[in-house]
Design a protein around this motif. Sequence first.
Motif, PDB file in Angstrom:
ATOM      1  N   ARG A  34     -42.248 -46.988  79.139  1.00  0.00           N
ATOM      2  CA  ARG A  34     -43.671 -46.941  79.710  1.00  0.00           C
ATOM      3  C   ARG A  34     -43.610 -46.989  81.299  1.00  0.00           C
ATOM      4  O   ARG A  34     -44.300 -46.310  82.183  1.00  0.00           O
ATOM      5  N   GLN A  35     -42.680 -48.021  81.820  1.00  0.00           N
ATOM      6  CA  GLN A  35     -42.743 -47.855  83.291  1.00  0.00           C
ATOM      7  C   GLN A  35     -42.069 -46.676  83.779  1.00  0.00           C
ATOM      8  O   GLN A  35     -42.786 -46.333  84.888  1.00  0.00           O
ATOM      9  N   PHE A  36     -41.140 -46.003  83.118  1.00  0.00           N
ATOM     10  CA  PHE A  36     -40.759 -44.683  83.676  1.00  0.00           C
ATOM     11  C   PHE A  36     -41.774 -43.678  83.792  1.00  0.00           C
ATOM     12  O   PHE A  36     -41.940 -43.099  84.898  1.00  0.00           O
ATOM     13  N   LYS A  39     -44.281 -44.424  86.453  1.00  0.00           N
ATOM     14  CA  LYS A  39     -43.871 -44.187  87.782  1.00  0.00           C
ATOM     15  C   LYS A  39     -43.339 -42.930  87.903  1.00  0.00           C
ATOM     16  O   LYS A  39     -43.853 -42.367  89.167  1.00  0.00           O
ATOM     17  N   HIS A  40     -42.901 -42.147  87.295  1.00  0.00           N
ATOM     18  CA  HIS A  40     -42.173 -40.881  87.521  1.00  0.00           C
ATOM     19  C   HIS A  40     -42.798 -39.788  86.796  1.00  0.00           C
ATOM     20  O   HIS A  40     -42.827 -38.699  87.352  1.00  0.00           O
ATOM     21  N   ARG A  41     -43.689 -39.965  85.889  1.00  0.00           N
ATOM     22  CA  ARG A  41     -44.575 -38.836  85.226  1.00  0.00           C
ATOM     23  C   ARG A  41     -45.878 -39.204  84.982  1.00  0.00           C
ATOM     24  O   ARG A  41     -46.233 -39.339  83.667  1.00  0.00           O
ATOM     25  N   PRO A  42     -46.485 -39.688  85.921  1.00  0.00           N
ATOM     26  CA  PRO A  42     -47.924 -40.349  85.902  1.00  0.00           C
ATOM     27  C   PRO A  42     -48.822 -39.248  85.236  1.00  0.00           C
ATOM     28  O   PRO A  42     -50.069 -39.507  84.355  1.00  0.00           O
ATOM     29  N   ASP A  43     -48.650 -37.951  85.114  1.00  0.00           N
ATOM     30  CA  ASP A  43     -49.558 -36.880  84.433  1.00  0.00           C
ATOM     31  C   ASP A  43     -49.391 -36.973  83.044  1.00  0.00           C
ATOM     32  O   ASP A  43     -50.355 -36.785  82.195  1.00  0.00           O
ATOM     33  N   LEU A  44     -48.113 -37.244  82.579  1.00  0.00           N
ATOM     34  CA  LEU A  44     -47.789 -37.324  81.263  1.00  0.00           C
ATOM     35  C   LEU A  44     -48.377 -38.527  80.570  1.00  0.00           C
ATOM     36  O   LEU A  44     -48.937 -38.514  79.692  1.00  0.00           O
ATOM     37  N   LEU A 114     -34.619 -42.935  77.380  1.00  0.00           N
ATOM     38  CA  LEU A 114     -35.595 -43.412  77.920  1.00  0.00           C
ATOM     39  C   LEU A 114     -36.154 -42.677  79.034  1.00  0.00           C
ATOM     40  O   LEU A 114     -37.112 -42.577  79.433  1.00  0.00           O
ATOM     41  N   TYR A 115     -35.244 -42.171  79.821  1.00  0.00           N
ATOM     42  CA  TYR A 115     -35.558 -41.614  81.115  1.00  0.00           C
ATOM     43  C   TYR A 115     -35.430 -39.940  81.283  1.00  0.00           C
ATOM     44  O   TYR A 115     -35.740 -39.416  82.288  1.00  0.00           O
ATOM     45  N   GLY A 116     -34.954 -39.386  80.226  1.00  0.00           N
ATOM     46  CA  GLY A 116     -35.032 -37.791  80.003  1.00  0.00           C
ATOM     47  C   GLY A 116     -36.311 -37.553  79.796  1.00  0.00           C
ATOM     48  O   GLY A 116     -37.189 -38.109  79.435  1.00  0.00           O
ATOM     49  N   ASP A 117     -36.585 -36.037  79.812  1.00  0.00           N
ATOM     50  CA  ASP A 117     -37.816 -35.308  79.623  1.00  0.00           C
ATOM     51  C   ASP A 117     -37.680 -34.773  78.103  1.00  0.00           C
ATOM     52  O   ASP A 117     -37.578 -33.608  78.052  1.00  0.00           O
ATOM     53  N   ALA A 118     -37.529 -35.667  77.118  1.00  0.00           N
ATOM     54  CA  ALA A 118     -37.369 -35.119  75.880  1.00  0.00           C
ATOM     55  C   ALA A 118     -38.573 -34.635  75.327  1.00  0.00           C
ATOM     56  O   ALA A 118     -38.556 -33.977  74.465  1.00  0.00           O
ATOM     57  N   LEU A 119     -39.742 -34.738  75.803  1.00  0.00           N
ATOM     58  CA  LEU A 119     -41.057 -34.423  75.428  1.00  0.00           C
ATOM     59  C   LEU A 119     -41.121 -32.992  75.783  1.00  0.00           C
ATOM     60  O   LEU A 119     -42.126 -32.243  75.403  1.00  0.00           O
TER      61      LEU A 119
END
Length: 120
Positions: A34-36, A39-44, A114-119
């Motif tokens: 959630r924190q990631f 902070k790094h993907r606010p649009d998503l 957690l920090y990858g863009d698996a989505l």
Amino acid sequence: MKLTYTETDGYLIPDLVLPETDTRPIGKYGELRRQFLKKHRPDLFDLMLLEGTLHSHLADVDTEARQMVEDTINQIARQQGVDEALKQADPLAWAGRMNAIKNAAEEVVLPDLLYGDALE
């Protein structure tokens, strides 16, 4: 769908209701995700929040991360001979080695999960 408004201090504020969400606990790894995202993907993060899918995504990530970390801990502990015999013989050494193994397992599992863009 009809949108309703509430007047507050001369302004019409839309009465928005978020969809029902999952009630599973998020846990440590879900909170890290959630924190990631925030902070790094606010649009998503915002999109998932508005669609009502954020909580279930975080709970799924937490469950998957816990299982992967646990499996990795068990595998490393077996490889290094950290077992119940060591726990009985020297509990302090066992605890120290298990903490090191847990840290190593998290370093292996968490970056991609957690920090990858698996989505995407």
